[in-house]
Write a protein that holds these residues in place. Structure first.
Motif, PDB file in Angstrom:
ATOM      1  N   ILE A   1       0.918  -1.255   0.514  1.00 22.62           N
ATOM      2  CA  ILE A   1      -0.087  -0.005  -0.059  1.00 22.62           C
ATOM      3  C   ILE A   1       0.637   0.809   0.084  1.00 22.62           C
ATOM      4  O   ILE A   1       0.153   2.180  -0.548  1.00 22.62           O
ATOM      5  N   GLY A   2       2.181   1.122   0.196  1.00 20.21           N
ATOM      6  CA  GLY A   2       2.831   2.084   0.919  1.00 20.21           C
ATOM      7  C   GLY A   2       3.085   2.253  -0.752  1.00 20.21           C
ATOM      8  O   GLY A   2       3.363   4.323  -1.056  1.00 20.21           O
ATOM      9  N   ALA A   3       4.388   1.935  -1.065  1.00 24.33           N
ATOM     10  CA  ALA A   3       4.599   1.732  -2.375  1.00 24.33           C
ATOM     11  C   ALA A   3       2.976   2.032  -3.525  1.00 24.33           C
ATOM     12  O   ALA A   3       3.816   3.331  -4.774  1.00 24.33           O
ATOM     13  N   ALA A   4       1.709   1.819  -3.677  1.00 22.16           N
ATOM     14  CA  ALA A   4       1.038   2.509  -4.137  1.00 22.16           C
ATOM     15  C   ALA A   4       1.004   4.450  -3.677  1.00 22.16           C
ATOM     16  O   ALA A   4       0.751   4.974  -4.730  1.00 22.16           O
ATOM     17  N   PHE A   5       0.271   4.131  -2.764  1.00 19.27           N
ATOM     18  CA  PHE A   5       0.874   5.705  -2.477  1.00 19.27           C
ATOM     19  C   PHE A   5       1.633   6.075  -2.984  1.00 19.27           C
ATOM     20  O   PHE A   5       1.442   7.552  -2.618  1.00 19.27           O
ATOM     21  N   GLY A   6       2.858   5.856  -2.504  1.00 15.23           N
ATOM     22  CA  GLY A   6       4.327   7.080  -3.206  1.00 15.23           C
ATOM     23  C   GLY A   6       3.940   7.391  -4.574  1.00 15.23           C
ATOM     24  O   GLY A   6       4.519   8.409  -4.230  1.00 15.23           O
ATOM     25  N   LYS A   7       3.341   6.223  -5.407  1.00 18.10           N
ATOM     26  CA  LYS A   7       3.582   6.669  -6.672  1.00 18.10           C
ATOM     27  C   LYS A   7       1.974   7.929  -6.666  1.00 18.10           C
ATOM     28  O   LYS A   7       2.802   8.236  -7.451  1.00 18.10           O
ATOM     29  N   ILE A   8       1.430   7.512  -6.161  1.00 22.35           N
ATOM     30  CA  ILE A   8       0.154   8.844  -6.115  1.00 22.35           C
ATOM     31  C   ILE A   8       1.073   9.786  -5.898  1.00 22.35           C
ATOM     32  O   ILE A   8       0.408  10.837  -6.327  1.00 22.35           O
ATOM     33  N   VAL A   9       1.815   9.696  -4.400  1.00 26.69           N
ATOM     34  CA  VAL A   9       2.265  11.374  -3.790  1.00 26.69           C
ATOM     35  C   VAL A   9       3.141  11.075  -4.995  1.00 26.69           C
ATOM     36  O   VAL A   9       3.208  12.648  -4.869  1.00 26.69           O
ATOM     37  N   THR A  10       3.765  10.784  -5.106  1.00 29.58           N
ATOM     38  CA  THR A  10       4.605  11.303  -6.804  1.00 29.58           C
ATOM     39  C   THR A  10       3.835  11.969  -7.782  1.00 29.58           C
ATOM     40  O   THR A  10       4.295  12.936  -8.790  1.00 29.58           O
ATOM     41  N   SER A  11       2.800  11.054  -8.750  1.00 25.44           N
ATOM     42  CA  SER A  11       1.930  12.432  -9.167  1.00 25.44           C
ATOM     43  C   SER A  11       1.531  13.518  -8.932  1.00 25.44           C
ATOM     44  O   SER A  11       1.646  13.997  -9.533  1.00 25.44           O
ATOM     45  N   LEU A  12       1.166  13.477  -7.613  1.00 26.51           N
ATOM     46  CA  LEU A  12       0.290  14.767  -7.665  1.00 26.51           C
ATOM     47  C   LEU A  12       2.012  15.785  -7.023  1.00 26.51           C
ATOM     48  O   LEU A  12       1.521  17.127  -7.719  1.00 26.51           O
TER      49      LEU A  12
END
Length: 134
Positions: free
Chosen positions: A22-33
């Motif tokens: 979940i952290g990896a997926a959340f990291g991708k979301i934040v990186t895109s943000l």
């Protein structure tokens, strides 16, 4: 193999694995943000400045301090996003705990209540026995 299976299937290990995914997926979301939404707006506000393009050349060596600043900014935004996410979860958890605490707890019966219940049951059995006699 049996010991490894017991270790690998412990609740903490599974929770950790789920957290990492979940952290990896959340990291991708934040990186895109950061890359796709915040940095273009920040660049626009700063007159088209692209932090990652900033560099200083010293004796033929390029010091890309802009990329470093970009990475630091990414970290701050990711850390703040995770902080807000955890804070929101804590708030929800606290509300749930308050809701559970507000629910009236059923008190354990006292010794007197247990004794009275036993006496009541004995009296009911006596009455039933008397009704059943011819």
């Amino acid at each position: 193999m049996k010991d490894f299976k017991a270790f690998a299937l412990k609740g903490n290990i599974l929770e950790l694995a789920i957290g990492v995914i979940i952290g990896a997926a959340f990291g991708k979301i934040v990186t895109s943000l950061v890359n796709d939404l915040l940095m273009p707006v920040l660049g626009l506000l700063l007159g088209g400045l692209d932090l990652s393009a900033l560099q200083y050349t010293f004796n033929g060596v390029e010091l890309k301090y802009g990329a470093f600043l970009q990475t630091v900014l990414d970290f701050v935004i990711v850390a703040f996003s995770i902080f807000m996410f955890i804070k929101g979860l804590s708030l929800l958890k606290r509300k749930e705990e308050e809701k559970e605490a507000a629910a009236p707890a059923v008190p354990e019966p006292t010794n007197e209540e247990l004794l009275l219940t036993e006496i009541r049951d004995l009296l009911q059995h006596q009455r039933e026995d008397q009704r059943n006699r011819p």
